[in-house]
Design a protein around this motif. Sequence first.
Motif, PDB file in Angstrom:
ATOM      1  N   GLN A  11       0.759  -1.114   0.041  1.00 10.29           N
ATOM      2  CA  GLN A  11      -0.163   0.199   0.172  1.00 10.29           C
ATOM      3  C   GLN A  11       0.959   1.234  -0.231  1.00 10.29           C
ATOM      4  OE1 GLN A  11      -3.100  -0.028  -0.345  1.00 10.29           O
ATOM      5  NE2 GLN A  11      -3.728  -1.877  -0.013  1.00 10.29           N
ATOM      6  N   PHE A  15      -2.026   6.094   1.907  1.00 13.03           N
ATOM      7  CA  PHE A  15      -3.091   5.165   2.404  1.00 13.03           C
ATOM      8  C   PHE A  15      -3.190   4.855   3.979  1.00 13.03           C
ATOM      9  CE2 PHE A  15      -5.151   1.072   3.242  1.00 13.03           C
ATOM     10  CZ  PHE A  15      -6.680   1.367   2.867  1.00 13.03           C
ATOM     11  N   CYS A 134      -6.245  -5.150   3.713  1.00  9.83           N
ATOM     12  CA  CYS A 134      -5.589  -4.191   2.541  1.00  9.83           C
ATOM     13  C   CYS A 134      -4.178  -4.216   2.583  1.00  9.83           C
ATOM     14  CB  CYS A 134      -6.044  -2.799   2.702  1.00  9.83           C
ATOM     15  SG  CYS A 134      -7.798  -2.506   2.133  1.00  9.83           S
ATOM     16  N   GLY A 191     -10.018   5.285  -0.442  1.00  9.40           N
ATOM     17  CA  GLY A 191      -9.349   4.227  -0.319  1.00  9.40           C
ATOM     18  C   GLY A 191      -9.956   3.010  -0.915  1.00  9.40           C
ATOM     19  N   ARG A 194      -8.853  -1.045  -2.738  1.00 15.78           N
ATOM     20  CA  ARG A 194      -7.395  -1.249  -2.122  1.00 15.78           C
ATOM     21  C   ARG A 194      -7.387  -2.813  -1.489  1.00 15.78           C
ATOM     22  NH1 ARG A 194      -4.998   2.766  -4.063  1.00 15.78           N
ATOM     23  NH2 ARG A 194      -3.094   1.759  -3.521  1.00 15.78           N
TER      24      ARG A 194
END
Length: 400
Positions: A11, A15, A134, A191, A194
């Motif tokens: 990520q 984020f 995520c 977001g 994701r």
Amino acid sequence: MSDDIKPDDRQPLWFLILFAVAVGGGAIAYVPFLTVLLPLKITSLMGGEDVVSLARVTFYGAIIASLANVVFGLVSDWSRTRRPWIVFGLISSGVLLIWIGQATSLFELIAAVMLWQLCLNMMLGPLLAWAGDCVPDSQKGLLGGLLSVAPALGAMAGSLVTFEGFVAEEYRTIAVAIMVAALVLPVLVLGGGRERSALMQPSHQKRGRSVADRTSRSIVVRMWLSRFLIQISEAGLFAFLLFWLRSILPDFHENTSANIFSIVLIISIPLSLIMGRWSDTHQRPIAPLVVCAALAAVGLVVMAFSAELPLAITGYVVFGIAASIFLSLHTSQYLRVLPKPQHRGRDLGVFNLTNTVPSIVMPWLTLSLVPGFGFSALFLLFAALAALAAVLLVTTPKHV
């Protein structure tokens, strides 16, 4: 790094930061209210301080919070989506918080608080489970470090809304609701999409190892118990820090106590980031937790035998920083050991009991020890619990 996680599946930093800020928004939702605004509301309704009424409201609210976190985690598992539940929880808990500010009777206040806890955990339960969907294992240390901002944000929000002349008393709950929305909404808006497919597979499939080897029940239980033991100590110090300091210096000012608490939270943020990043780089997720649990025990021992204020405060600072880092990093690393993503929300609801149950257990320990043996006996017990947490973690299999 997990075998199925490619470098581009990691990520971006923005984020992770937005997610940590959203968790901070969750802390702002309850820390100022439970520690400051609720006692003030009860005082205004009852015409004076009413400890029994406050205990009733918080006790019933804690039970609802514990159940709701499990339920909505489970519901988000069944629906296979997290963000809509987070949004519903954000909106409904904000509305209920404003209603609490307008409550005109104790019965109405208790009902509103219980509904608020229900809706707040509709947001909080799926929010943490979403992180598990995520964030790959190779970034969980960094995520844990970033999560250390959450308690600091909660504490600062409490100071802000109660700052003399800054927010009128009748608008304080509205101000809290606005702050929560401002911090939670960005990650929900930006977001989407994701989630990582590799993180949605049970860990024995994801890593090609047996369930017994990688995600045995004993590992999950060790992680759960270690946090529970540290949280008992943390809850005890949160509630009785000022009383203990005044047992050493009777005229110790409450503002100084609050400042020490805030300094501890602020110092823990960069240290959490450093230790979390180190655990990712060296693939040693449990090592920082062991060190912090051991240091927490040392700080508590120092506190138990402190007769002078400087040494007492030093012991608390060591304990407070170590416990804060432990709790932040533990939250993200616990996601690593959960075996079944299809039950991640439910399992994290059970994990959340480590945050709520200590607040019920701790007062009984305090009443059993402090009147007859003083705070020293209580802190030695807390030190033993923290040391046991370190032992539980140091014996955890190295590949976790």
